[in-house]
Design a protein around this motif. Structure first.
Motif, PDB file in Angstrom:
ATOM      1  N   PHE A  57       0.833  -1.203   0.000  1.00  0.00           N
ATOM      2  CA  PHE A  57       0.000   0.000   0.000  1.00  0.00           C
ATOM      3  C   PHE A  57       0.873   1.261   0.000  1.00  0.00           C
ATOM      4  CE2 PHE A  57      -2.529  -3.356   1.972  1.00  0.00           C
ATOM      5  CZ  PHE A  57      -3.634  -3.329   1.144  1.00  0.00           C
ATOM      6  N   TRP A  96      -7.229   7.558  12.030  1.00  0.00           N
ATOM      7  CA  TRP A  96      -7.219   6.733  10.816  1.00  0.00           C
ATOM      8  C   TRP A  96      -6.443   5.468  11.133  1.00  0.00           C
ATOM      9  CZ3 TRP A  96     -10.044   7.794   6.631  1.00  0.00           C
ATOM     10  CH2 TRP A  96      -9.797   7.072   5.460  1.00  0.00           C
ATOM     11  N   PRO A  97      -7.034   4.282  10.852  1.00  0.00           N
ATOM     12  CA  PRO A  97      -6.451   3.057  11.413  1.00  0.00           C
ATOM     13  C   PRO A  97      -5.291   2.457  10.632  1.00  0.00           C
ATOM     14  CG  PRO A  97      -8.495   2.547  10.277  1.00  0.00           C
ATOM     15  CD  PRO A  97      -8.292   4.036  10.152  1.00  0.00           C
ATOM     16  N   VAL A 109      -5.413  13.893   3.922  1.00  0.00           N
ATOM     17  CA  VAL A 109      -6.096  13.573   2.667  1.00  0.00           C
ATOM     18  C   VAL A 109      -6.726  12.186   2.733  1.00  0.00           C
ATOM     19  CG1 VAL A 109      -5.810  13.234   0.185  1.00  0.00           C
ATOM     20  CG2 VAL A 109      -4.536  15.047   1.346  1.00  0.00           C
ATOM     21  N   ASP A 113      -6.354   3.819  -0.435  1.00  0.00           N
ATOM     22  CA  ASP A 113      -7.581   3.712  -1.241  1.00  0.00           C
ATOM     23  C   ASP A 113      -8.026   5.075  -1.746  1.00  0.00           C
ATOM     24  OD1 ASP A 113      -7.861   0.984  -0.879  1.00  0.00           O
ATOM     25  OD2 ASP A 113      -9.016   1.232   0.964  1.00  0.00           O
ATOM     26  N   ILE A 114      -7.990   6.050  -0.863  1.00  0.00           N
ATOM     27  CA  ILE A 114      -8.456   7.385  -1.216  1.00  0.00           C
ATOM     28  C   ILE A 114      -7.492   8.033  -2.205  1.00  0.00           C
ATOM     29  CG2 ILE A 114      -8.736   9.721  -0.284  1.00  0.00           C
ATOM     30  CD1 ILE A 114     -10.274   8.559   2.002  1.00  0.00           C
TER      31      ILE A 114
ATOM     32  N   LYS B  48     -15.419  11.377   0.022  1.00  0.00           N
ATOM     33  CA  LYS B  48     -14.683  10.123   0.150  1.00  0.00           C
ATOM     34  C   LYS B  48     -14.093   9.946   1.558  1.00  0.00           C
ATOM     35  CE  LYS B  48     -13.566   9.176  -3.916  1.00  0.00           C
ATOM     36  NZ  LYS B  48     -13.004   9.925  -5.019  1.00  0.00           N
ATOM     37  N   LEU B  49     -13.492  11.023   2.042  1.00  0.00           N
ATOM     38  CA  LEU B  49     -12.850  10.917   3.357  1.00  0.00           C
ATOM     39  C   LEU B  49     -13.879  10.606   4.451  1.00  0.00           C
ATOM     40  CD1 LEU B  49     -10.186  11.137   4.882  1.00  0.00           C
ATOM     41  CD2 LEU B  49     -10.580  13.582   5.104  1.00  0.00           C
ATOM     42  N   HIS B  52     -15.013   6.944   4.167  1.00  0.00           N
ATOM     43  CA  HIS B  52     -14.039   5.993   4.690  1.00  0.00           C
ATOM     44  C   HIS B  52     -13.962   6.077   6.210  1.00  0.00           C
ATOM     45  CE1 HIS B  52     -11.715   4.548   0.977  1.00  0.00           C
ATOM     46  NE2 HIS B  52     -12.811   5.139   0.554  1.00  0.00           N
ATOM     47  N   ARG B  53     -14.127   7.284   6.734  1.00  0.00           N
ATOM     48  CA  ARG B  53     -14.123   7.418   8.194  1.00  0.00           C
ATOM     49  C   ARG B  53     -15.322   6.687   8.804  1.00  0.00           C
ATOM     50  NH1 ARG B  53     -10.126  10.236  10.211  1.00  0.00           N
ATOM     51  NH2 ARG B  53      -9.425  12.246   9.384  1.00  0.00           N
ATOM     52  N   ASN B  56     -14.378   3.043   8.712  1.00  0.00           N
ATOM     53  CA  ASN B  56     -13.340   2.786   9.720  1.00  0.00           C
ATOM     54  C   ASN B  56     -13.924   2.806  11.122  1.00  0.00           C
ATOM     55  OD1 ASN B  56     -11.468   2.709   7.675  1.00  0.00           O
ATOM     56  ND2 ASN B  56     -10.708   4.782   8.007  1.00  0.00           N
ATOM     57  N   LYS B  60     -14.096  -0.497  13.578  1.00  0.00           N
ATOM     58  CA  LYS B  60     -12.899  -0.141  14.334  1.00  0.00           C
ATOM     59  C   LYS B  60     -12.166  -1.363  14.882  1.00  0.00           C
ATOM     60  CE  LYS B  60     -11.734   3.722  17.236  1.00  0.00           C
ATOM     61  NZ  LYS B  60     -11.038   3.602  18.451  1.00  0.00           N
ATOM     62  N   ILE B  63     -10.854  -3.797  12.077  1.00  0.00           N
ATOM     63  CA  ILE B  63      -9.702  -3.306  11.321  1.00  0.00           C
ATOM     64  C   ILE B  63      -8.436  -3.308  12.173  1.00  0.00           C
ATOM     65  CG2 ILE B  63      -8.713  -1.276  10.177  1.00  0.00           C
ATOM     66  CD1 ILE B  63     -11.498  -0.600   9.154  1.00  0.00           C
ATOM     67  N   HIS B  67      -4.308  -7.074   9.336  1.00  0.00           N
ATOM     68  CA  HIS B  67      -3.117  -6.405   8.824  1.00  0.00           C
ATOM     69  C   HIS B  67      -3.438  -5.404   7.714  1.00  0.00           C
ATOM     70  CE1 HIS B  67       0.885  -5.650   7.384  1.00  0.00           C
ATOM     71  NE2 HIS B  67       0.513  -6.028   6.179  1.00  0.00           N
ATOM     72  N   ALA B  68      -4.375  -5.770   6.857  1.00  0.00           N
ATOM     73  CA  ALA B  68      -4.630  -4.883   5.712  1.00  0.00           C
ATOM     74  C   ALA B  68      -6.118  -4.805   5.425  1.00  0.00           C
ATOM     75  CB  ALA B  68      -3.882  -5.402   4.486  1.00  0.00           C
ATOM     76  N   PHE B  69      -6.559  -3.608   5.143  1.00  0.00           N
ATOM     77  CA  PHE B  69      -7.980  -3.407   4.863  1.00  0.00           C
ATOM     78  C   PHE B  69      -8.106  -2.358   3.768  1.00  0.00           C
ATOM     79  CE2 PHE B  69     -12.058  -1.285   5.539  1.00  0.00           C
ATOM     80  CZ  PHE B  69     -12.907  -2.374   5.561  1.00  0.00           C
ATOM     81  N   THR B  70      -8.726  -2.737   2.671  1.00  0.00           N
ATOM     82  CA  THR B  70      -8.893  -1.771   1.599  1.00  0.00           C
ATOM     83  C   THR B  70     -10.374  -1.702   1.205  1.00  0.00           C
ATOM     84  OG1 THR B  70      -8.369  -1.359  -0.726  1.00  0.00           O
ATOM     85  CG2 THR B  70      -7.928  -3.541   0.081  1.00  0.00           C
ATOM     86  N   GLN B  71     -10.866  -0.499   0.985  1.00  0.00           N
ATOM     87  CA  GLN B  71     -12.301  -0.343   0.786  1.00  0.00           C
ATOM     88  C   GLN B  71     -12.648   0.534  -0.413  1.00  0.00           C
ATOM     89  OE1 GLN B  71     -14.139   2.455   3.634  1.00  0.00           O
ATOM     90  NE2 GLN B  71     -12.183   2.498   4.710  1.00  0.00           N
TER      91      GLN B  71
END
Lengths: 142, 88
Positions: A57, A96-97, A109, A113-114, B48-49, B52-53, B56, B60, B63, B67-71
């Motif tokens: 990433f 942010w995790p 920002v 992904d974003i 978008k932010l 995603h928040r 997340n 919580k 995640i 180890h990895a999380f993509t959305q």
């Protein structure tokens, strides 16, 4: 003697810390992070270095910034793997995790992904352009 | 309690009122890496932010343990457009 008394008082706190207080960022870490965020117009917290990213990433994010033409003089990267306090602290600071995390002009920002979605839509280059963070285009020869 | 793709799908549906969820286990079995697509109207009007928040925040615990999380997140309307455009 003082040290021992201090230690034992740590072991038996007079009051219970709330979970929030326990998780609160130390002032030191917070100001170190704030300093890092202000160190360049474009700041990336990543795993590894731009030359040797230690995670897919982080690698993808670095590649995107490179392709968009971010000016190396206006860019700073911080390797969270070198500093456990930064690694945890930046997650709390940004709420942010995950890593990587991109900041432009001290504004958060987003993560990979974003960054990826914004680069596809053109939003990211607009943002970087308006932050004057891109390598200047070469002047046309006359 | 290890997270599985099925369990995560269920959790997302419940907590984010998702109409469509696609969870891909990218870990090769250890349950440590997931890529998810979430379609829900709770994202309407959010950038978008913020979206995603929201994800997340809703996930919580989950995640923080992987180890990895993509959305990728869409509203129903955006998702329908995607489907029309790309036939997914």
């Amino acid at each position: 003697m003082f040290a021992r008394a201090f230690q034992s008082s740590l072991r038996t706190p007079k009051f219970r810390l709330t979970p929030l207080a326990v998780r609160l960022l130390s002032q030191e870490t917070k100001s170190a992070i704030e300093q890092a965020i202000s160190s360049a117009p474009v700041v990336l917290f990543m795993k590894g270095t731009p030359q040797a990213p230690a995670c897919g990433f982080s690698r993808a994010t670095i590649q995107i910034l490179g392709q968009l033409g971010v000016d190396p003089h206006k860019f700073a990267a911080y390797n969270v793997l070198e500093d456990p306090e930064l690694r945890q602290g930046i997650k709390e600071y940004s709420e942010w995790p995950t890593i990587p995390q991109l900041y432009v002009n001290k504004d958060f920002v987003g993560g990979c992904d974003i960054v990826m979605a914004m680069s596809q839509s053109g939003e990211l280059s607009e943002l970087l352009e308006s932050a004057d963070a891109l390598v200047p285009e070469e002047e046309e020869e006359k | 309690m290890d997270l599985t793709a099925d369990k995560l799908t269920q959790i997302i549906k419940e907590r984010l009122q998702a109409t469509e969820v696609e969870v891909q286990d990218m870990s090769g079995g250890c349950g440590q890496a997931f890529a998810v697509i979430i379609v829900s109207d709770v994202f309407r009007g959010k950038n978008k932010l913020m979206r995603h928040r929201m994800v997340n925040g809703a996930l919580k615990e989950e995640i923080s343990n992987i180890h990895a999380f993509t959305q990728k997140v869409f509203t129903q309307e955006e998702w329908d457009e995607q489907k029309k455009m790309f036939g997914v």
